[in-house]
Enzyme design. Structure first.
Site, PDB file in Angstrom:
ATOM      1  N   GLU A  90       8.669   8.613  -8.240  1.00  0.00           N
ATOM      2  CA  GLU A  90       9.954   8.275  -8.837  1.00  0.00           C
ATOM      3  C   GLU A  90       9.776   7.753 -10.247  1.00  0.00           C
ATOM      4  OE1 GLU A  90      11.613   6.628  -4.593  1.00  0.00           O
ATOM      5  OE2 GLU A  90      11.514   5.296  -6.294  1.00  0.00           O
ATOM      6  N   CYS A 103      10.975   3.522 -16.620  1.00  0.00           N
ATOM      7  CA  CYS A 103      10.083   2.887 -15.654  1.00  0.00           C
ATOM      8  C   CYS A 103       9.328   4.012 -14.948  1.00  0.00           C
ATOM      9  CB  CYS A 103      10.904   2.066 -14.658  1.00  0.00           C
ATOM     10  SG  CYS A 103       9.887   1.331 -13.371  1.00  0.00           S
ATOM     11  N   CYS A 110       1.295   2.941  -2.671  1.00  0.00           N
ATOM     12  CA  CYS A 110       0.611   1.782  -3.257  1.00  0.00           C
ATOM     13  C   CYS A 110      -0.226   1.105  -2.181  1.00  0.00           C
ATOM     14  CB  CYS A 110       1.616   0.788  -3.825  1.00  0.00           C
ATOM     15  SG  CYS A 110       0.814  -0.595  -4.669  1.00  0.00           S
ATOM     16  N   CYS A 114       2.419  -5.314  -0.698  1.00  0.00           N
ATOM     17  CA  CYS A 114       3.427  -6.385  -0.807  1.00  0.00           C
ATOM     18  C   CYS A 114       4.426  -6.173   0.336  1.00  0.00           C
ATOM     19  CB  CYS A 114       4.136  -6.346  -2.154  1.00  0.00           C
ATOM     20  SG  CYS A 114       2.981  -6.469  -3.539  1.00  0.00           S
ATOM     21  N   CYS A 117       8.070  -4.527  -0.055  1.00  0.00           N
ATOM     22  CA  CYS A 117       8.204  -3.408  -1.000  1.00  0.00           C
ATOM     23  C   CYS A 117       8.283  -2.063  -0.291  1.00  0.00           C
ATOM     24  CB  CYS A 117       7.017  -3.423  -1.945  1.00  0.00           C
ATOM     25  SG  CYS A 117       6.877  -1.942  -2.936  1.00  0.00           S
ATOM     26  N   CYS A 333      11.424   0.705  -7.211  1.00  0.00           N
ATOM     27  CA  CYS A 333      10.290   1.607  -7.004  1.00  0.00           C
ATOM     28  C   CYS A 333      10.097   1.947  -5.524  1.00  0.00           C
ATOM     29  CB  CYS A 333       9.023   1.025  -7.619  1.00  0.00           C
ATOM     30  SG  CYS A 333       8.110  -0.118  -6.619  1.00  0.00           S
TER      31      CYS A 333
HETATM   32  S1  SF4 Z   1       5.491  -4.357  -5.303  1.00  0.00           S
HETATM   33 FE1  SF4 Z   1       5.108  -2.413  -4.220  1.00  0.00          FE
HETATM   34  S2  SF4 Z   1       4.434  -0.987  -5.805  1.00  0.00           S
HETATM   35 FE2  SF4 Z   1       4.284  -3.037  -6.650  1.00  0.00          FE
HETATM   36  S3  SF4 Z   1       2.173  -3.689  -6.224  1.00  0.00           S
HETATM   37 FE3  SF4 Z   1       3.396  -4.434  -4.507  1.00  0.00          FE
HETATM   38  S4  SF4 Z   1       3.261  -2.795  -2.949  1.00  0.00           S
HETATM   39 FE4  SF4 Z   1       2.597  -1.920  -4.918  1.00  0.00          FE
END
Ligand code: SF4
Length: 356
Positions: A90, A103, A110, A114, A117, A333
């Site tokens: 994206e 962005c 990823c 997190c 997320c 994201c």
């Molecule tokens: S917020 Fe999401 S994209 Fe960003 S580092 Fe953490 S897991 Fe990865």
């Protein structure tokens, strides 16, 4: 076929000399790509036709296609790009006054994990190539009117940018180059959860990019829960690396803090955070969380948010509450990609963002 956007200017010049052409032809191609936003070699009418044909035989300009294009009422546009191998990433264009900020993503998925997320829910699939990163910039630039220009880049989409520096740094060089997008490095922000060796590499290389460190917690116990990669690093290590970057670059640091209702939004958290940041030349971006379907985290109450920011402001921390852009188009994201994957799988609940 090679991806044209993966080629360095040197490699492109070498291709032309290898074809018995003068090196300046490479400059013509770059001008067509970055200034005139051409998408085919056929459009490059100041190149002889046989040369255009030879380029088209060896290179493709875009390796991705636009799978989904969404518009929000506030002018934000979001693209879901399908890469050559079928994976999806994206990128977002945000219009704000005279600013045209994009962005971009650096990885498919990823690995940082997190917990709140959408991008990290399925782990990391692979790093993007330099060409795939540059391609997002060009695809978004092509959404602008011909006389409009991109002004800012934030590397804050899917993925941890510092986990893919090898591809990201050449892409940002192209973004900053006068023969590329011509965006000042000072208008380019790299957002990271904080990987000290990679921050030290940015410091050693004397980059001028703006560094934004996503903290999300004021102590290691809580951060270990929210940003699991922290267990191997620790907040003090990250702050020390960020300080070294600040000392070398002179660039004021930004810290990001996603405010999660009832979890990291208490007055005690604000006081701990103030103790960490008040002596630093830093801006703190507080981002009220927007729930993600299937995850147990909540938006903070307005009262909690105000109390939190007030404690920090009183302590002398420069705080800004960041407004989300393009909520209606899943602008955070990983969110659009995930919502479409879920739709395809028959999950009807909408997915909402983890950060602005
Ligand atoms: S917020 Fe999401 S994209 Fe960003 S580092 Fe953490 S897991 Fe990865």
């Amino acid at each position: 076929m090679l991806h044209l956007l993966d080629q360095s200017a040197d490699a492109l010049r070498a291709w032309f000399t290898g074809h018995g052409e003068r090196e300046y032809r490479a400059g013509q191609v770059l001008k067509w790509l970055f200034e005139k936003r051409a998408s085919t070699f056929e459009e490059m009418t100041d190149l002889p036709k046989p040369l255009r044909d030879a380029l088209a035989a060896d290179f493709r300009i875009f390796a991705s296609s636009i799978a989904t294009h969404r518009h929000a009422a506030d002018g934000t546009e979001k693209l879901l790009l399908e890469l050559a191998d079928g994976h999806r990433i994206e990128c977002v264009l945000i219009r704000e006054h005279a600013r045209r900020t994009i962005c971009i993503s650096t990885q498919v998925g990823c690995a940082m994990g997190c917990v709140f997320c959408a991008s990290g829910l399925d782990g990391v699939v692979r790093n993007l190539t330099t060409g795939e990163i540059v391609e997002q910039m060009l695809q978004l630039a092509r959404l602008l009117d011909a006389d409009d220009r991109l002004s800012n880049v934030v590397v804050m989409g899917m993925g941890e940018p510092l986990a893919n520096l090898a591809a990201l740094l050449p892409a940002l060089e192209i973004a900053a180059s006068p023969t590329g997008l011509g965006i000042s490095p000072r208008r380019i922000t790299i957002s990271t959860v904080g990987l000290p060796p990679a921050i030290d590499r940015l410091t050693a290389d004397k980059h001028q990019y703006h560094l934004a460190v996503s903290l999300h917690a004021p102590n290691d116990a809580l951060r270990n829960q929210l940003v699991p990669v922290n267990k191997n690093i620790g907040i003090q290590e990250i702050l020390a690396a960020a300080d070294r970057y600040f000392e070398a670059s002179g660039r004021r640091l930004t810290f990001e803090y996603v405010l999660l209702g009832g979890l990291n939004d208490q007055p005690s958290h604000a006081r701990q955070l103030a103790a960490l940041l008040k002596e630093r030349a830093a801006l703190l971006n507080v981002i009220p969380y927007n729930p993600v379907a299937g995850l147990p985290y909540q938006t903070p109450s307005e009262a909690a948010r105000e109390r939190f920011t007030e404690i920090l402001t009183r302590a002398g921390v420069n705080v800004q509450v960041r407004l989300r852009k393009g909520d209606k188009i899943d602008a955070a994201c990983g969110q659009l990609r995930r919502s479409l994957v879920q739709q395809a799988a028959g999950v009807s609940q909408p997915v909402t963002p983890h950060r602005a």
